[in-house]
Design a protein around this motif. Structure first.
Motif, PDB file in Angstrom:
ATOM      1  N   GLN A  93      -2.516  -0.195  -6.866  1.00 53.81           N
ATOM      2  CA  GLN A  93      -1.863   0.782  -5.997  1.00 53.81           C
ATOM      3  C   GLN A  93      -0.429   1.111  -6.433  1.00 53.81           C
ATOM      4  O   GLN A  93       0.250   1.888  -5.770  1.00 53.81           O
ATOM      5  CB  GLN A  93      -1.794   0.250  -4.556  1.00 53.81           C
ATOM      6  N   LYS A 110       4.719   7.428  -2.949  1.00 55.51           N
ATOM      7  CA  LYS A 110       5.016   7.518  -1.522  1.00 55.51           C
ATOM      8  C   LYS A 110       6.441   7.042  -1.229  1.00 55.51           C
ATOM      9  O   LYS A 110       7.119   7.588  -0.352  1.00 55.51           O
ATOM     10  CB  LYS A 110       4.003   6.721  -0.688  1.00 55.51           C
ATOM     11  N   MET A 116       0.730   4.832  -6.859  1.00 52.43           N
ATOM     12  CA  MET A 116       0.613   5.541  -5.575  1.00 52.43           C
ATOM     13  C   MET A 116       1.689   5.064  -4.600  1.00 52.43           C
ATOM     14  O   MET A 116       2.284   5.870  -3.879  1.00 52.43           O
ATOM     15  CB  MET A 116      -0.775   5.333  -4.978  1.00 52.43           C
ATOM     16  N   ALA A 117       1.965   3.763  -4.582  1.00 48.33           N
ATOM     17  CA  ALA A 117       3.016   3.225  -3.716  1.00 48.33           C
ATOM     18  C   ALA A 117       4.377   3.772  -4.133  1.00 48.33           C
ATOM     19  O   ALA A 117       5.195   4.134  -3.276  1.00 48.33           O
ATOM     20  CB  ALA A 117       3.008   1.705  -3.751  1.00 48.33           C
ATOM     21  N   TYR A 165       5.798   3.991   2.075  1.00 48.56           N
ATOM     22  CA  TYR A 165       6.463   5.130   2.701  1.00 48.56           C
ATOM     23  C   TYR A 165       7.188   4.703   3.975  1.00 48.56           C
ATOM     24  O   TYR A 165       8.375   4.989   4.143  1.00 48.56           O
ATOM     25  CB  TYR A 165       5.450   6.240   3.024  1.00 48.56           C
ATOM     26  N   SER A 225       0.851  -1.191   0.000  1.00 48.70           N
ATOM     27  CA  SER A 225       0.000   0.000   0.000  1.00 48.70           C
ATOM     28  C   SER A 225       0.887   1.242   0.000  1.00 48.70           C
ATOM     29  O   SER A 225       2.052   1.182   0.393  1.00 48.70           O
ATOM     30  CB  SER A 225      -0.906   0.010   1.222  1.00 48.70           C
ATOM     31  N   PRO A 226       0.373   2.379  -0.429  1.00 48.37           N
ATOM     32  CA  PRO A 226       1.189   3.597  -0.473  1.00 48.37           C
ATOM     33  C   PRO A 226       1.795   3.958   0.885  1.00 48.37           C
ATOM     34  O   PRO A 226       2.989   4.265   0.969  1.00 48.37           O
ATOM     35  CB  PRO A 226       0.209   4.664  -0.954  1.00 48.37           C
ATOM     36  N   TYR A 227       1.019   3.907   1.938  1.00 47.59           N
ATOM     37  CA  TYR A 227       1.544   4.310   3.247  1.00 47.59           C
ATOM     38  C   TYR A 227       2.525   3.275   3.801  1.00 47.59           C
ATOM     39  O   TYR A 227       3.481   3.633   4.489  1.00 47.59           O
ATOM     40  CB  TYR A 227       0.399   4.610   4.212  1.00 47.59           C
TER      41      TYR A 227
END
Length: 173
Positions: A157, A164, A160-161, A133, A128-130
């Protein structure tokens, strides 16, 4: 065309472009372990025909299956990219197995074994993106070598991943 002809031709036509291959550690490019002498011969031949970067991984992240490949790659003077397969036991990063400590620990082991860079190999496109990160941030704080995030778009995702991961300081996407 013989399979080794392609990298030879590509290297001849693009001498300044590094060529990379994915190497399954002791499994080479198959799904079973091979003897050490075959691993050494395969790596040396791949380097001779033009492979510059060897992304070495083991499907269950057993670093013992990296050892002989790393030794052979070092003998050729080529780049070892130690890859860690990304996996989850929870919907997000964490839980009893696949957590930040697990990935940082594996990355430090591969770095200490001689990896010139580390790749988080998200072959299922689950990161996932977060989580990307947090993971990249933790790796960048712990490691001395460059970090790459490789992901697929299975979950939708991917971009977006990667964004991040870039925000967290990843070196290569």
């Amino acid at each position: 065309m013989v399979s080794w002809d392609r990298p030879r031709i590509l290297k001849r036509l693009m001498p300044d472009t590094p060529l990379q291959m994915l190497l399954r550690g002791q499994n080479l490019v198959a799904y079973r372990n091979h003897p050490d002498d075959l691993v050494k011969a395969f790596v040396h031949h791949a380097a001779e025909v033009g492979i510059d970067i060897f992304r070495v991984f083991d499907a269950v992240n057993d670093e013992r299956n990296h050892e002989m490949a790393y030794k052979a790659i070092k003998e050729t003077g080529k780049h070892i990219q130690g890859a860690i397969c990304y996996s989850l036991t929870q919907p997000r990063l964490g839980g009893p197995v696949y957590n930040l400590e697990y990935f940082v620990s594996k990355a430090l082991i591969l770095q200490d074994m001689g990896a010139d860079s580390i790749c988080i190999k998200d072959q299922a496109g689950m990161i996932s993106p977060y989580d990307a990160y947090e993971l990249i941030k933790a790796l960048k704080e712990a490691l001395k070598v460059p970090v790459e995030l490789h992901t697929h778009y299975t979950s939708g995702q991917g971009s977006m991943a990667l964004l991040k991961a870039i925000e967290a300081g990843v070196d290569i996407v």
